[in-house]
Design an enzyme around this catalytic site. Structure first.
Site, PDB file in Angstrom:
ATOM      1  N   CYS A   1      -1.428   0.576   7.968  1.00 45.08           N
ATOM      2  CA  CYS A   1      -2.997   0.236   7.255  1.00 45.08           C
ATOM      3  C   CYS A   1      -3.295  -0.839   6.573  1.00 45.08           C
ATOM      4  O   CYS A   1      -3.680  -1.937   7.281  1.00 45.08           O
ATOM      5  CB  CYS A   1      -3.628   1.952   7.462  1.00 45.08           C
ATOM      6  N   ARG A   2      -3.778  -0.829   5.102  1.00 46.25           N
ATOM      7  CA  ARG A   2      -4.300  -1.880   4.748  1.00 46.25           C
ATOM      8  C   ARG A   2      -2.930  -3.340   4.234  1.00 46.25           C
ATOM      9  O   ARG A   2      -3.767  -4.159   4.281  1.00 46.25           O
ATOM     10  CB  ARG A   2      -4.340  -1.234   2.818  1.00 46.25           C
ATOM     11  N   SER A   3      -2.135  -2.499   3.490  1.00 46.01           N
ATOM     12  CA  SER A   3      -0.933  -3.780   3.458  1.00 46.01           C
ATOM     13  C   SER A   3      -0.645  -4.370   4.507  1.00 46.01           C
ATOM     14  O   SER A   3      -0.451  -6.057   4.905  1.00 46.01           O
ATOM     15  CB  SER A   3      -0.054  -3.604   2.717  1.00 46.01           C
TER      16      SER A   3
ATOM     17  N   CYS B   1       1.030  -1.119  -0.010  1.00 46.71           N
ATOM     18  CA  CYS B   1       0.181   0.296  -0.140  1.00 46.71           C
ATOM     19  C   CYS B   1       0.973   1.345   0.001  1.00 46.71           C
ATOM     20  O   CYS B   1       1.537   1.285  -0.573  1.00 46.71           O
ATOM     21  CB  CYS B   1      -1.161   0.185   0.925  1.00 46.71           C
TER      22      CYS B   1
ATOM     23  N   ASN C   1       2.664   1.250   4.514  1.00 44.30           N
ATOM     24  CA  ASN C   1       2.189   0.114   5.584  1.00 44.30           C
ATOM     25  C   ASN C   1       2.367   0.043   6.964  1.00 44.30           C
ATOM     26  O   ASN C   1       3.190  -0.508   7.606  1.00 44.30           O
ATOM     27  CB  ASN C   1       3.766  -0.074   4.671  1.00 44.30           C
TER      28      ASN C   1
ATOM     29  N   ASP D   1      -7.860   3.889   0.812  1.00 43.68           N
ATOM     30  CA  ASP D   1      -7.638   3.521   1.843  1.00 43.68           C
ATOM     31  C   ASP D   1      -7.879   4.853   3.297  1.00 43.68           C
ATOM     32  O   ASP D   1      -8.846   5.417   3.291  1.00 43.68           O
ATOM     33  CB  ASP D   1      -6.941   5.485   1.351  1.00 43.68           C
TER      34      ASP D   1
HETATM   35  P1  4NP Z   1      -1.899   2.761   4.518  1.00 43.62           P
HETATM   36  O1  4NP Z   1      -2.860   4.046   4.833  1.00 43.62           O
HETATM   37  O2  4NP Z   1      -1.109   3.479   2.759  1.00 43.62           O
HETATM   38  O3  4NP Z   1      -2.987   1.707   3.814  1.00 43.62           O
HETATM   39  O4  4NP Z   1      -0.698   2.302   5.191  1.00 43.62           O
HETATM   40  C1  4NP Z   1      -2.076   5.088   4.240  1.00 43.62           C
HETATM   41  C2  4NP Z   1      -1.038   5.751   5.923  1.00 43.62           C
HETATM   42  C3  4NP Z   1      -0.981   7.194   5.756  1.00 43.62           C
HETATM   43  C4  4NP Z   1      -0.866   8.122   5.027  1.00 43.62           C
HETATM   44  C5  4NP Z   1      -1.669   7.340   4.027  1.00 43.62           C
HETATM   45  C6  4NP Z   1      -2.032   6.335   4.134  1.00 43.62           C
HETATM   46  N1  4NP Z   1       0.448   8.997   4.790  1.00 43.62           N
HETATM   47  O5  4NP Z   1      -0.216  10.081   4.527  1.00 43.62           O
HETATM   48  O6  4NP Z   1       0.931   9.164   6.333  1.00 43.62           O
END
Ligand code: 4NP
Length: 180
Positions: free
Chosen positions: A33-35, A28, A31, A145
């Site tokens: 939340c989703r992945s 993602c 790294n 997201d």
């Molecule tokens: P992820 O979520 O890609 O699912 O881990 C996010 C985590 C952090 C951010 C965006 C999405 N950020 O902008 O910091």
């Protein structure tokens, strides 16, 4: 040491045909939340199905803002609510992941494009898939997201990823854990 490989496996390794191990990398943006949710859900489903020894899972982010951080607390809470333990520490996706992993599962189209941008020759393109291609119960083409939204977004990601991981597991079983 009686447990050293030379005592356990006194003949060359070709005499011990082991089942294939497929290496999966979930990717993602951050790294956190989703992945990591996908990685831990896949490990959970593989353990339930008794095939943990045939699958290795890892996760990475296309960005490096959160490198070294544990999964987001809100994602940990959503996973705990579904009895899925969450562990891991964020790292950034690197070119060497193309050779280490058999399948690279992108959470959304932006992640997919950012991964493929690191493979200008296109030699690893067939290893990279959209995670939602394996979902059978949800119409989504991307894993949304959840970072800037409320708890319901995290719950939704867990449910969508449980669907997609189940579909991916069925696909891997049907190909006898050979690559794709
Ligand atoms: P992820 O979520 O890609 O699912 O881990 C996010 C985590 C952090 C951010 C965006 C999405 N950020 O902008 O910091």
């Amino acid at each position: 040491d009686p447990l050293s490989p030379q005592y356990l496996y006194p003949l060359p390794s070709t005499f011990y045909p082991l089942p294939p191990i497929v290496k999966l990398l979930f990717v993602c943006l951050g790294n956190i939340c989703r992945s990591p949710a996908a990685e831990n859900i896949m490990n959970h489903l593989a353990a339930e199905a008794g095939i943990s020894s045939q699958i290795e899972c890892d996760s990475a982010g296309t960005a490096n803002y959160h490198s070294g951080n544990p999964p987001d607390r809100r994602m940990q809470a959503a996973a705990t609510n579904r009895n899925i333990p969450m562990s891991g520490s964020a790292r950034q996706f690197t070119k060497s992941d193309f050779t280490v992993f058999d399948l690279i599962l992108a959470m959304d189209r932006e992640n997919y494009a950012n991964i493929l941008a690191l493979d200008p020759q296109g030699q690893y393109r067939d290893k990279v898939k959209l995670m939602c291609d394996f979902a059978t119960q949800h119409p989504d083409r991307e894993v949304p997201d959840p970072y800037y939204g409320g708890v319901e977004g995290f719950d939704y990601v867990i449910d969508l990823l449980t669907d997609a991981c189940g579909g991916l597991l069925a696909h891997l079983k049907s190909t006898d854990f050979k690559n794709t």
